[in-house]
Design an enzyme around this catalytic site. Structure first.
Site, mmCIF file in Angstrom:
data_model
loop_
_atom_site.group_PDB
_atom_site.id
_atom_site.type_symbol
_atom_site.label_atom_id
_atom_site.label_comp_id
_atom_site.label_asym_id
_atom_site.label_seq_id
_atom_site.Cartn_x
_atom_site.Cartn_y
_atom_site.Cartn_z
ATOM 1 N N ARG A 164 43.421 35.009 48.525
ATOM 2 C CA ARG A 164 44.762 35.820 47.999
ATOM 3 C C ARG A 164 44.339 37.333 48.222
ATOM 4 O O ARG A 164 45.207 38.040 47.914
ATOM 5 C CB ARG A 164 45.119 35.444 46.985
ATOM 6 C CG ARG A 164 45.649 33.972 46.811
ATOM 7 C CD ARG A 164 45.758 33.360 45.647
ATOM 8 N NE ARG A 164 46.973 34.438 44.785
ATOM 9 C CZ ARG A 164 47.087 34.839 43.569
ATOM 10 N NH1 ARG A 164 46.047 34.473 42.675
ATOM 11 N NH2 ARG A 164 47.996 35.508 42.918
ATOM 12 N N LYS A 191 42.407 39.231 46.429
ATOM 13 C CA LYS A 191 42.402 39.693 45.178
ATOM 14 C C LYS A 191 40.804 39.829 44.736
ATOM 15 O O LYS A 191 40.398 39.369 43.538
ATOM 16 C CB LYS A 191 42.991 38.776 43.972
ATOM 17 C CG LYS A 191 44.411 38.298 44.244
ATOM 18 C CD LYS A 191 45.283 39.247 43.846
ATOM 19 C CE LYS A 191 46.904 38.895 44.009
ATOM 20 N NZ LYS A 191 47.649 40.090 43.497
ATOM 21 N N HIS A 205 33.380 37.332 36.030
ATOM 22 C CA HIS A 205 34.079 36.094 36.366
ATOM 23 C C HIS A 205 32.821 35.268 37.118
ATOM 24 O O HIS A 205 32.639 34.104 36.754
ATOM 25 C CB HIS A 205 34.941 36.631 37.327
ATOM 26 C CG HIS A 205 35.915 35.339 37.975
ATOM 27 N ND1 HIS A 205 36.745 34.591 37.287
ATOM 28 C CD2 HIS A 205 35.500 34.748 39.130
ATOM 29 C CE1 HIS A 205 37.307 33.803 38.166
ATOM 30 N NE2 HIS A 205 36.182 33.553 39.287
ATOM 31 N N HIS A 242 29.947 33.912 34.582
ATOM 32 C CA HIS A 242 30.744 33.097 33.821
ATOM 33 C C HIS A 242 30.860 31.530 34.459
ATOM 34 O O HIS A 242 30.200 30.564 33.762
ATOM 35 C CB HIS A 242 32.008 33.528 33.350
ATOM 36 C CG HIS A 242 32.589 32.480 32.676
ATOM 37 N ND1 HIS A 242 32.475 31.955 31.175
ATOM 38 C CD2 HIS A 242 33.955 31.469 32.571
ATOM 39 C CE1 HIS A 242 33.133 31.093 30.612
ATOM 40 N NE2 HIS A 242 33.957 31.002 31.427
ATOM 41 N N TYR A 270 48.911 28.853 30.943
ATOM 42 C CA TYR A 270 49.272 30.165 31.751
ATOM 43 C C TYR A 270 49.420 30.239 32.978
ATOM 44 O O TYR A 270 50.214 30.721 33.662
ATOM 45 C CB TYR A 270 48.498 31.120 30.977
ATOM 46 C CG TYR A 270 48.841 32.330 31.323
ATOM 47 C CD1 TYR A 270 49.860 33.181 30.590
ATOM 48 C CD2 TYR A 270 48.136 33.047 32.225
ATOM 49 C CE1 TYR A 270 50.246 34.351 31.080
ATOM 50 C CE2 TYR A 270 48.552 34.205 32.581
ATOM 51 C CZ TYR A 270 49.326 35.214 31.980
ATOM 52 O OH TYR A 270 49.576 36.559 32.378
ATOM 53 N N THR A 321 42.529 36.115 26.402
ATOM 54 C CA THR A 321 41.380 36.724 25.894
ATOM 55 C C THR A 321 40.808 36.739 24.556
ATOM 56 O O THR A 321 39.581 36.497 24.525
ATOM 57 C CB THR A 321 41.214 38.342 26.724
ATOM 58 O OG1 THR A 321 41.729 38.124 28.028
ATOM 59 C CG2 THR A 321 39.786 38.867 26.819
#
Length: 280
Positions: A148, A150, A158, A161, A198, A219
């Site tokens: 996408r 992004k 990110h 993790h 979400y 968060t």
């Protein structure tokens, strides 16, 4: 000098032997668990992580460089609802597996030997395997970011993790097969039910996104999650519970690092924006 060198060598050798002995005492082998998919060898898991890194950091951005972002609305909706269902299923396992709750709380600090409770532990190991698979599934998040366009969301936090969770969960099931992360997995799966719910709502489009005012609280929930996990693991260590000490120390250190990274992310993403809004 020779005497000093000999003392240093003996000290180093003693420490090495102590570490190896401690490690050997903490490792657990089980032919059935070790025969499950991905569990025979580290090669498949590390290969997936390496391919993932190559794609999200090099190959993916390169092929998307001169292309328009791909519309992935419906694949994302399907993916997010699968994640919600799968994580909810893992949460349910803790409450539906016969004896799991009583066993966990009655033997929280001093678990029974594996040989005396193998059937229940195998069921809990199955839940750990499902949890590990869910971390492999989580890698898809980043693939969606890349396709996408992004790329700004492909941050160190990110990537670290996702890669860390895949490798740590695999190592835990392959080498430890313990119970000290059962509560942590339950908390994490619950957080992921909320998080992917979400994401599912967000993927429905702008008409729904304007009602999703609670993004920053995701968060906060993750930060609270790490605080609970760090406290829990610290108690296991301080109360001298009968769990692998090296792995508990690793979990504490890793949890502290995650906590720091998520707090930095929260401050950068939300706190600064709130200050800017007040000034404006």
């Amino acid at each position: 000098m020779n005497a000093d060198g000999g003392l240093k060598m003996n000290f180093t050798t003693d420490v090495s032997h102590t570490f190896i002995d401690l490690l050997q005492k903490e490792l657990v082998w089980d032919d059935e668990v070790d025969s499950w998919m991905f569990m025979r060898s580290p090669i498949p898991v590390f290969s997936i992580v390496i391919i993932y890194l190559i794609f999200i950091l090099k190959f993916g951005p390169k092929i998307m460089e001169n292309r328009n972002p791909i519309n992935l609305k419906y694949p994302m909706l399907l993916y997010n609802i699968i994640q919600v269902a799968f994580n909810a299923y893992m949460v349910s396992l803790f409450f539906t597996t016969p004896g799991a709750i009583n066993h966990h709380f009655n033997y929280l600090c001093h678990p029974l030997p594996r040989s005396s409770n193998k059937n229940l532990l195998l069921e809990l190991n199955k839940a750990s395997w499902f949890f590990f698979v869910s971390k492999l599934m989580d890698l898809t998040d980043t693939v969606f970011f890349v396709l996408r366009k992004k790329q700004s969301q492909v941050t160190f936090l990110h990537i670290y993790h996702h890669c860390n969770m895949v490798i740590s969960c695999w190592a835990y099931l392959k080498l430890i097969k313990g119970e000290q992360l059962l509560l942590c997995g339950l908390i994490n799966a619950t957080v992921h039910v909320i998080m992917y719910s979400y994401y599912f709502l967000s993927a429905l489009g702008p008409q729904i996104q304007k009602f999703l005012w609670w993004k920053k609280y995701l968060t906060r929930i993750q930060i609270v999650q790490f605080l609970i996990i760090i406290a829990y693991q610290t108690c296991l260590y301080l109360f001298d519970c009968n769990f692998p000490k090296l792995f508990v120390m690793y979990c504490i250190a890793n949890g502290i690092l995650f906590l720091y990274l998520f707090i930095m992310f929260y401050q950068k993403t939300y706190t600064k924006n709130e200050k800017k809004e007040r000034i404006d």
